[in-house]
Enzyme design. Sequence first.
Site: not given
Ligand code: 13P
Ligand code: ZN
Length: 269
Positions: A141, A143, A171, A117, A212
């Site tokens: 980023h 999940h 809040e 990413e 995602h």
């Molecule tokens: P990477 O292992 O390449 O960082 O990918 C993980 C991920 O969350 C892709 O969206």
């Molecule tokens: Zn991801």
Amino acid sequence: MSQITELKFMREFIGVCAEGYRLGWHERNGGNLSYRMSDEDVASAKEFLQDGAPWQDIGTEVPGLKNEYFLVTGSGKHMRNVPLCPEENICIVKVDETGTKFQIQWGLVAGGRPTSELPTHLMNHEIKKQLTGGAYRVIYHAHPGNLIALTFVLPLEDKAFTHELWEMATENPVVFPQGIGIVPWMVPGGRDIAIATSKLMHKYDVAVWAHHGLFCAGPTFDDTFGLMNTVEKAAEICVKVKSMGGKCQTIPEKGFVQLAKDFNIELNS
Ligand code: 13P
Ligand code: ZN
């Protein structure tokens, strides 16, 4: 300094990876983190950096980041392993003079490349650097499960999604007054999703990737991690409320107006 990992920005970066993993946001290699180093950071790490590795394509253009250095997680590496062996799982890259290539100058000692990413991270950094006069340095980023679950249930529309999560704790509007942007489902890892995400970063610090995960931007590790944590907590409450049969009452609409006034914030509602 005997070890690069003793530097403050390194310790903070590793701390976010460890805490995000502990909270269950990083199954396997899920999620990635990047930090735009300051001149002082680069100077303090200089003795550990090496020129000479091949220049590789970023996969997009970020001229606004030419010659900048980033600490970033490796592709396919597990957040769980970052504190156990930072030099194998994260790296420092330098962006070239054209903003189209990067060079690994430290880390990933057992091989690998920066996160898949990287285009999204760097395009987000470029826009945030410009918009904040250089104050923003962190792109994260993750999940987080509750947030991802909500992308199957809530309308995939910025305003509706934002308002639902604002409502989940008094809040929340103070923590993310600009709200949340939504990227509809797209194939991750390339330039197209990077363009879609960075467009939202003009307006928001939080961008959802439907089905995602989530991207957050901020000036410090604390702010950015705290933002991720706040949005995921809001999502958790929302999942609980929906699981209990839905709202019986909520914050009144005029409550948001009062909140904005008292906290001196502008709500992008
Ligand atoms: P990477 O292992 O390449 O960082 O990918 C993980 C991920 O969350 C892709 O969206
Ligand atoms: Zn991801």
